[in-house]
Structures are given as C-alpha cells and as structure tokens.
Design a protein around this motif. Structure first.
Motif, PDB file in Angstrom:
ATOM      1  N   GLN A  26       0.838  -1.067   0.006  1.00  0.00           N
ATOM      2  CA  GLN A  26      -0.079   0.057  -0.053  1.00  0.00           C
ATOM      3  C   GLN A  26       1.073   1.325  -0.055  1.00  0.00           C
ATOM      4  O   GLN A  26       0.544   2.428  -0.509  1.00  0.00           O
ATOM      5  CB  GLN A  26      -0.853   0.064   1.314  1.00  0.00           C
ATOM      6  CG  GLN A  26      -1.895  -1.209   1.012  1.00  0.00           C
ATOM      7  CD  GLN A  26      -3.035  -0.895   0.223  1.00  0.00           C
ATOM      8  OE1 GLN A  26      -3.343   0.453  -0.408  1.00  0.00           O
ATOM      9  NE2 GLN A  26      -3.419  -1.938  -0.451  1.00  0.00           N
ATOM     10  N   LYS A  27       2.205   1.116   0.737  1.00  0.00           N
ATOM     11  CA  LYS A  27       3.018   2.450   0.721  1.00  0.00           C
ATOM     12  C   LYS A  27       3.442   2.635  -0.638  1.00  0.00           C
ATOM     13  O   LYS A  27       3.580   3.619  -1.178  1.00  0.00           O
ATOM     14  CB  LYS A  27       4.040   2.192   1.681  1.00  0.00           C
ATOM     15  CG  LYS A  27       3.650   2.434   3.287  1.00  0.00           C
ATOM     16  CD  LYS A  27       4.925   2.257   4.065  1.00  0.00           C
ATOM     17  CE  LYS A  27       4.473   2.600   5.533  1.00  0.00           C
ATOM     18  NZ  LYS A  27       5.637   2.560   6.334  1.00  0.00           N
ATOM     19  N   LYS A  28       3.801   1.610  -1.367  1.00  0.00           N
ATOM     20  CA  LYS A  28       4.501   1.765  -2.779  1.00  0.00           C
ATOM     21  C   LYS A  28       3.306   2.090  -3.667  1.00  0.00           C
ATOM     22  O   LYS A  28       3.702   3.046  -4.479  1.00  0.00           O
ATOM     23  CB  LYS A  28       4.782   0.319  -3.019  1.00  0.00           C
ATOM     24  CG  LYS A  28       5.340   0.248  -4.412  1.00  0.00           C
ATOM     25  CD  LYS A  28       5.960  -1.054  -4.727  1.00  0.00           C
ATOM     26  CE  LYS A  28       6.568  -1.003  -6.466  1.00  0.00           C
ATOM     27  NZ  LYS A  28       7.062  -2.544  -6.522  1.00  0.00           N
ATOM     28  N   THR A  29       1.954   1.711  -3.484  1.00  0.00           N
ATOM     29  CA  THR A  29       1.024   2.102  -4.385  1.00  0.00           C
ATOM     30  C   THR A  29       1.011   3.636  -4.032  1.00  0.00           C
ATOM     31  O   THR A  29       0.654   4.557  -4.787  1.00  0.00           O
ATOM     32  CB  THR A  29      -0.160   1.514  -4.222  1.00  0.00           C
ATOM     33  OG1 THR A  29      -0.055  -0.170  -4.471  1.00  0.00           O
ATOM     34  CG2 THR A  29      -1.324   2.044  -4.922  1.00  0.00           C
ATOM     35  N   LEU A  30       0.900   4.097  -2.787  1.00  0.00           N
ATOM     36  CA  LEU A  30       0.560   5.541  -2.339  1.00  0.00           C
ATOM     37  C   LEU A  30       1.923   6.323  -2.875  1.00  0.00           C
ATOM     38  O   LEU A  30       1.449   7.535  -3.529  1.00  0.00           O
ATOM     39  CB  LEU A  30       0.545   5.492  -0.952  1.00  0.00           C
ATOM     40  CG  LEU A  30       0.319   6.945  -0.436  1.00  0.00           C
ATOM     41  CD1 LEU A  30      -1.017   7.670  -0.879  1.00  0.00           C
ATOM     42  CD2 LEU A  30       0.413   7.024   1.206  1.00  0.00           C
TER      43      LEU A  30
ATOM     44  N   GLU B 291       3.400  10.370  -6.955  1.00  0.00           N
ATOM     45  CA  GLU B 291       4.534  10.702  -8.028  1.00  0.00           C
ATOM     46  C   GLU B 291       3.487  11.053  -9.133  1.00  0.00           C
ATOM     47  O   GLU B 291       3.755  12.010  -9.642  1.00  0.00           O
ATOM     48  CB  GLU B 291       5.366   9.625  -8.255  1.00  0.00           C
ATOM     49  CG  GLU B 291       6.209   9.905  -9.063  1.00  0.00           C
ATOM     50  CD  GLU B 291       7.286   8.546  -9.327  1.00  0.00           C
ATOM     51  OE1 GLU B 291       7.712   8.510 -10.577  1.00  0.00           O
ATOM     52  OE2 GLU B 291       7.577   7.941  -8.541  1.00  0.00           O
ATOM     53  N   SER B 292       2.522  10.323  -9.550  1.00  0.00           N
ATOM     54  CA  SER B 292       1.781  10.379 -10.633  1.00  0.00           C
ATOM     55  C   SER B 292       0.873  11.817 -10.408  1.00  0.00           C
ATOM     56  O   SER B 292       0.672  12.535 -11.413  1.00  0.00           O
ATOM     57  CB  SER B 292       0.545   9.338 -10.817  1.00  0.00           C
ATOM     58  OG  SER B 292       1.211   8.215 -11.210  1.00  0.00           O
ATOM     59  N   PHE B 293       0.296  12.210  -9.314  1.00  0.00           N
ATOM     60  CA  PHE B 293      -0.182  13.392  -9.044  1.00  0.00           C
ATOM     61  C   PHE B 293       0.694  14.491  -9.247  1.00  0.00           C
ATOM     62  O   PHE B 293       0.264  15.660  -9.824  1.00  0.00           O
ATOM     63  CB  PHE B 293      -1.066  13.317  -7.564  1.00  0.00           C
ATOM     64  CG  PHE B 293      -1.335  14.575  -7.206  1.00  0.00           C
ATOM     65  CD1 PHE B 293      -2.728  15.155  -7.808  1.00  0.00           C
ATOM     66  CD2 PHE B 293      -0.779  15.321  -6.273  1.00  0.00           C
ATOM     67  CE1 PHE B 293      -3.564  16.176  -7.504  1.00  0.00           C
ATOM     68  CE2 PHE B 293      -1.550  16.791  -5.992  1.00  0.00           C
ATOM     69  CZ  PHE B 293      -2.535  17.191  -6.612  1.00  0.00           C
TER      70      PHE B 293
ATOM     71  N   GLN C 196       2.321  19.278 -14.875  1.00  0.00           N
ATOM     72  CA  GLN C 196       1.648  19.221 -16.289  1.00  0.00           C
ATOM     73  C   GLN C 196       0.629  20.331 -16.654  1.00  0.00           C
ATOM     74  O   GLN C 196       0.452  21.459 -17.518  1.00  0.00           O
ATOM     75  CB  GLN C 196       1.167  18.078 -17.013  1.00  0.00           C
ATOM     76  CG  GLN C 196       2.425  17.108 -17.265  1.00  0.00           C
ATOM     77  CD  GLN C 196       1.798  15.702 -17.728  1.00  0.00           C
ATOM     78  OE1 GLN C 196       0.579  15.590 -17.911  1.00  0.00           O
ATOM     79  NE2 GLN C 196       2.517  14.979 -17.869  1.00  0.00           N
ATOM     80  N   VAL C 197      -0.380  20.529 -15.593  1.00  0.00           N
ATOM     81  CA  VAL C 197      -1.254  21.255 -15.382  1.00  0.00           C
ATOM     82  C   VAL C 197      -0.798  22.723 -15.262  1.00  0.00           C
ATOM     83  O   VAL C 197      -1.209  23.731 -15.872  1.00  0.00           O
ATOM     84  CB  VAL C 197      -2.150  21.188 -14.363  1.00  0.00           C
ATOM     85  CG1 VAL C 197      -3.159  22.399 -13.918  1.00  0.00           C
ATOM     86  CG2 VAL C 197      -3.119  19.913 -14.432  1.00  0.00           C
TER      87      VAL C 197
END
Length: 134
Positions: A105-109, A114-116, A122-123
């Motif tokens: 879960q930590k890795k996914t978070l 990072e994606s956010f 980009q925004v």
C-alpha cells in the motif's frame, strides 16, 4: 584375604526423632492391609493396635484427590498453553501478512503521489503556456 574394619559411625550425627518399636514394626511390615490385618499378626492385629479411623483414611484420600486435581490442572494448563501458542503463531502469521500488505500500500501510495505531482506539473505548465484561459 583380609577385610578392613569399618569405621564406627560418628557421634556428630544426632537424630531428633526416634521411632518407636511400633512405628518401626509398622514400617517394616507395611502397616494395615485392605482386609484390616497386619502381616505377622493376622486377625489378632486389633488386639495389639488400633486401626486408623475413617477420618484418617479420608485424609489420605483427600491428599490423593488433591494430587489428582493438581495433575488435572497441569494437564489443563498444558493444553491451554498449546492453544495459546497456536493462537500466537496464527496472530504472528496474520501480522506478517498485514506488514506485507502495508508495504504494498505504501508503494502504491508513493506511485499515486508521484503521478499526481507529474499531473500537477503538467497542469501548471499548461496554465503558464495559456495564461488567457485562467
């Protein structure tokens, strides 16, 4: 062949309690049997000695029952200990699985953050490139 004489017992050892002749006799012959007799005296034992009362017999039974109850408690505690050990082992296994899930879960978070951040950059770049749309 010659034999050495044994040393006489030392007088330093004193016995605090001396057994009577009756006590020694009872000890040697094994006391009263189940038929109410004493070895060597047979049925005439009652003429020489008083047989223990029911209370004294019950006292012996109580001790036996107490010992049996202690043995039962030991067996029960051992079984309880085994059960608790199994429960503890299961809890440890579940904890290890929870730790592994937490790491995932930590890795996914971290990946989501990072994606956010990439999306946010980009925004911001888009907003800077097109100031009229804001």
């Amino acid at each position: 062949m010659s034999f050495r004489r044994r040393k006489p017992p030392t007088s330093n050892v004193k016995m605090n309690t001396k057994k009577s002749e009756d006590e020694l006799f009872f000890e040697v012959v094994g006391g009263w049997n189940e038929k109410g007799r004493i070895f060597g005296l047979g049925a005439a034992a009652h003429s020489y000695y008083d047989r223990p009362t029911c209370d004294e017999k019950n006292g012996k039974k109580s001790r036996r029952e107490y010992i049996k109850s202690l043995e039962t408690q030991v067996v029960e505690l051992a079984a309880k200990n085994d059960d608790q050990q199994k429960e503890l082992d299961q809890t440890k296994q579940e904890l290890d699985q929870t730790k592994q899930e937490l790491v995932r879960q930590k890795k996914t978070l971290a990946e989501t953050i990072e994606s956010f951040m990439t999306f946010k950059e980009q925004v911001e770049k888009f907003m800077q490139a097109n100031p009229s749309r804001s």
